[in-house]
Design an enzyme around this catalytic site. Structure first.
Site, short mmCIF file in Angstrom:
data_model
loop_
_atom_site.label_atom_id
_atom_site.label_comp_id
_atom_site.label_asym_id
_atom_site.label_seq_id
_atom_site.Cartn_x
_atom_site.Cartn_y
_atom_site.Cartn_z
N HIS A 165 9.27 -3.67 3.49
CA HIS A 165 8.90 -3.87 2.08
C HIS A 165 10.13 -4.16 1.23
O HIS A 165 10.11 -5.03 0.35
CB HIS A 165 8.23 -2.60 1.51
CG HIS A 165 6.95 -2.22 2.18
ND1 HIS A 165 6.81 -1.09 2.95
CD2 HIS A 165 5.73 -2.83 2.19
CE1 HIS A 165 5.57 -1.00 3.39
NE2 HIS A 165 4.89 -2.04 2.95
N TYR A 223 4.16 3.92 0.83
CA TYR A 223 4.93 4.50 1.93
C TYR A 223 5.92 3.46 2.44
O TYR A 223 5.90 3.02 3.59
CB TYR A 223 4.05 5.05 3.05
CG TYR A 223 4.67 6.27 3.68
CD1 TYR A 223 4.64 7.49 3.00
CD2 TYR A 223 5.31 6.21 4.90
CE1 TYR A 223 5.24 8.62 3.55
CE2 TYR A 223 5.91 7.33 5.44
CZ TYR A 223 5.88 8.53 4.77
OH TYR A 223 6.49 9.64 5.30
N MET A 244 0.84 -1.20 0.00
CA MET A 244 0.00 0.00 0.00
C MET A 244 0.88 1.25 0.00
O MET A 244 0.40 2.35 0.28
CB MET A 244 -0.96 0.00 1.19
CG MET A 244 -2.00 -1.11 1.10
SD MET A 244 -3.53 -0.74 2.00
CE MET A 244 -2.93 -0.51 3.65
#
Length: 282
Positions: free
Chosen positions: A37, A32, A30
């Site tokens: 990540h 940011y 999603m």
């Protein structure tokens, strides 16, 4: 790196991958982006010939009083991070692209979703499963990568893949933490200085649970009571749930035998944070 916003354009690019029989790793996010990540991207890069990352703040998985409107977004920053990690395609569709007018098909699940985050976030996993089913189909990926921090989501996605005979492998990667043990999260940006310090009660409570388990404690309620006392030392923290569950079924355990997922969600100020300790496999 190519930044693609339309499904049609992405499908056109993927035809070339298929012609060359290239394996595709996929990291759905999603946005940011943080080190958690990036660790997923690195794992995917090692195991596949091409890497696709998606950025899509999925409105379907947010409740009425949740943080959809203020969820942090910075596509320029995220694009640079993806490019630095060697991402081949960054797919960032609009809401209208994924959910066009008249959209009315959903993926729901009757197990694994009635505890933990599923109990306190009605409809959340329906939104997760629906968007992931679409993204898996759109990308045609061989493997998709998820972080253990969202342990219930990992279990739900693996179950969906089994149930619906999807031709994709789900890879679960370890939780990435700050130097002081706070689990990396896009929502950490919401925390002010005092809240940031208070947020460490999550990892402290999990460390206490691990210590009790390592010392042979089998009674789930005793571990939960100890964790609750640890968190309640922080005035800014409010417990959503503390649960010890079977990591395969996400159902509460009374007696700990072998595998266990110790999971918790805590509001620190207005920010809801999750974390877990896993003994065994999801």
């Amino acid at each position: 790196m190519k930044i693609i916003k339309s499904i049609k354009e992405l499908k056109k690019e993927l035809l070339e991958y298929k012609k060359a029989n290239l394996s595709i790793g996929f990291v759905p996010t999603m946005g940011y982006l943080h080190e958690g990540h990036l660790s997923l991207m690195r794992a995917a890069k090692k195991e596949n010939e091409r890497l696709i990352v998606s950025i899509f703040v999925n409105p379907m998985q947010f409740g009425a009083n949740e943080d959809l409107d203020k969820y942090p977004r910075d596509l320029e920053r995220d694009s640079k991070l993806c490019e630095d990690e060697g991402v081949d395609i960054l797919f960032c569709p609009s809401v209208e692209e994924l959910y066009p007018k008249g959209f009315s098909s959903y993926v729901d699940m009757n197990s694994l979703t009635n505890t933990l985050c599923g109990a306190s976030r009605a409809g959340h996993f329906r939104g997760v499963c629906t968007v992931l089913m679409k993204l898996f189909n759109i990308t045609g990926a061989n493997r998709a990568y998820f972080g253990q921090k969202d342990a219930q989501q990992c279990a739900v996605v693996k179950q969906m893949v089994r149930d619906l005979n999807l031709d994709i492998e789900i890879k679960i990667c370890p939780i990435v933490r700050e130097a002081d043990n706070l689990a990396k999260s896009s929502r950490n940006v919401y925390l002010n200085e005092d809240e940031r310090k208070s947020a460490l009660c999550l990892s402290r409570a999990l460390a206490l649970a691990k210590k009790m388990l390592d010392e042979g404690e089998k009674e789930a309620f005793k571990i939960k009571e100890a964790m609750q006392k640890e968190i309640e030392k922080e005035n800014l923290a409010r417990i959503d749930y503390i649960s010890l569950v079977n990591p395969k079924t996400m159902q509460e355990l009374e007696q700990i035998k072998d595998e266990v997922l110790v999971a918790l969600a805590v509001f620190v100020g207005k920010t809801r944070l999750i974390d877990n300790y896993l003994r065994g496999e999801i």
